[in-house]
Design a protein around this motif. Sequence first.
Motif, short mmCIF file in Angstrom:
data_model
loop_
_atom_site.label_atom_id
_atom_site.label_comp_id
_atom_site.label_asym_id
_atom_site.label_seq_id
_atom_site.Cartn_x
_atom_site.Cartn_y
_atom_site.Cartn_z
N GLY A 51 -20.31 45.61 57.91
CA GLY A 51 -21.69 45.58 57.44
C GLY A 51 -22.03 46.58 56.35
O GLY A 51 -23.16 46.64 55.89
N LYS A 54 -18.50 45.71 52.28
CA LYS A 54 -17.13 45.63 51.78
C LYS A 54 -16.90 44.32 51.02
O LYS A 54 -16.34 44.32 49.93
CB LYS A 54 -16.19 45.76 52.97
N MET A 56 -19.24 42.47 49.72
CA MET A 56 -20.10 42.53 48.53
C MET A 56 -19.39 43.27 47.41
O MET A 56 -19.39 42.83 46.26
CB MET A 56 -21.41 43.25 48.93
P1 ADP Z 1 -19.03 43.86 55.20
O1 ADP Z 1 -18.06 43.06 54.41
O2 ADP Z 1 -18.83 45.34 55.04
O3 ADP Z 1 -19.13 43.46 56.64
P2 ADP Z 1 -21.03 42.46 53.60
O4 ADP Z 1 -20.51 42.67 52.24
O5 ADP Z 1 -20.81 41.12 54.23
O6 ADP Z 1 -20.51 43.61 54.59
O7 ADP Z 1 -22.59 42.80 53.58
C1 ADP Z 1 -23.44 42.62 54.71
C2 ADP Z 1 -24.75 41.98 54.25
O8 ADP Z 1 -25.47 42.86 53.41
C3 ADP Z 1 -24.56 40.69 53.46
O9 ADP Z 1 -25.57 39.79 53.80
C4 ADP Z 1 -24.72 41.13 52.00
O10 ADP Z 1 -25.22 40.08 51.19
C5 ADP Z 1 -25.73 42.28 52.12
N1 ADP Z 1 -25.52 43.33 51.11
C6 ADP Z 1 -24.43 44.12 50.98
N2 ADP Z 1 -24.59 45.00 49.98
C7 ADP Z 1 -25.81 44.76 49.43
C8 ADP Z 1 -26.55 45.34 48.33
N3 ADP Z 1 -26.07 46.37 47.62
N4 ADP Z 1 -27.76 44.82 48.05
C9 ADP Z 1 -28.26 43.82 48.79
N5 ADP Z 1 -27.62 43.23 49.83
C10 ADP Z 1 -26.41 43.70 50.16
#
Ligand code: ADP
Length: 283
Positions: A51, A54, A56
């Motif tokens: 969350g 990563k 993203m």
């Molecule tokens: P991880 O891969 O670390 O589990 P994600 O990349 O899936 O996390 O991100 C979790 C949620 O937060 C997703 O819905 C993503 O779209 C949102 N998110 C991540 N970074 C940002 C950001 N900088 N701005 C807006 N939303 C974000």
Amino acid sequence: MAEKECSSASCSKESCEGCPSAKKEQKRFAVDMNVYSDVKHVIGIVSGKGGVGKSMVTASLANLLASKGYRVGIMDADITGPSIPRMYGLKGPAQADDNGILPVLTDNDIKVMSINLLMPDPEAPVVWRGPILANMVKQFWSDVIWGELDYLLVDMPPGTGDVPLTVFQSLPVDGILIVTSPQELVQMIVKKAYNMAKMMNIPILGVVENYSYLKCPDCGKEIPVFGKSKVDAAAKELGLLVAGKLPIDPKLTELSDEGEFAKAENPYLEPAAAAVAVLDVKH
Ligand code: ADP
């Protein structure tokens, strides 16, 4: 005095760096790339917990590198929480022939492989034990026809379990990027990833802080929603590069939720792109 890192009882060195035995150990587990693949560099994107953004960061960096003309692929190694296909609106099943499995292309020409492109129902949970998950990742390397790529970005599962260990041991990882958020115990998470990478003899390209701040859409003021950024201090202590500070950007969430991430631009990751570019890609 620095702690002894080597697990061998006969070794008296304080660090594994430069030790030929460490390289030999790494080679022993190496898996061959598919014969129809020619991947120049493999970059791992890691985080301490889920969350933190990563995926993203992985997808944003992939877009940035693709926009600069590099040939890019994403291996979604976050097998139990795959999100890359959904972000780009990709659907399986991926095609396969006698030579291997073909990645699926995003609208901006990034090659993607993920468990969600292989399972008949992308919403079915993947309830597999560690060794099976780890094997899947090896197959993403040996059985997928990546073709010619400058960069393969590996979206790792969070933490330091079976799958990250397998990626580090089986794939020729050139470097990792660590993703953190201001909510976390940044110092500890960065140190854990740092120590794991050092044990595996893998360079750290930098640390990216996600959710760094929120930019007010009216006045442009930067609001530190989750508290003051701690990434500078953590990176400085270990001599690491701060490879980007990403604000919370509703546009990025929107594009990701709509499966339109191929359109996403993320200039905040320019330092990460620069760190990756020095790995020297020759066309
Ligand atoms: P991880 O891969 O670390 O589990 P994600 O990349 O899936 O996390 O991100 C979790 C949620 O937060 C997703 O819905 C993503 O779209 C949102 N998110 C991540 N970074 C940002 C950001 N900088 N701005 C807006 N939303 C974000």
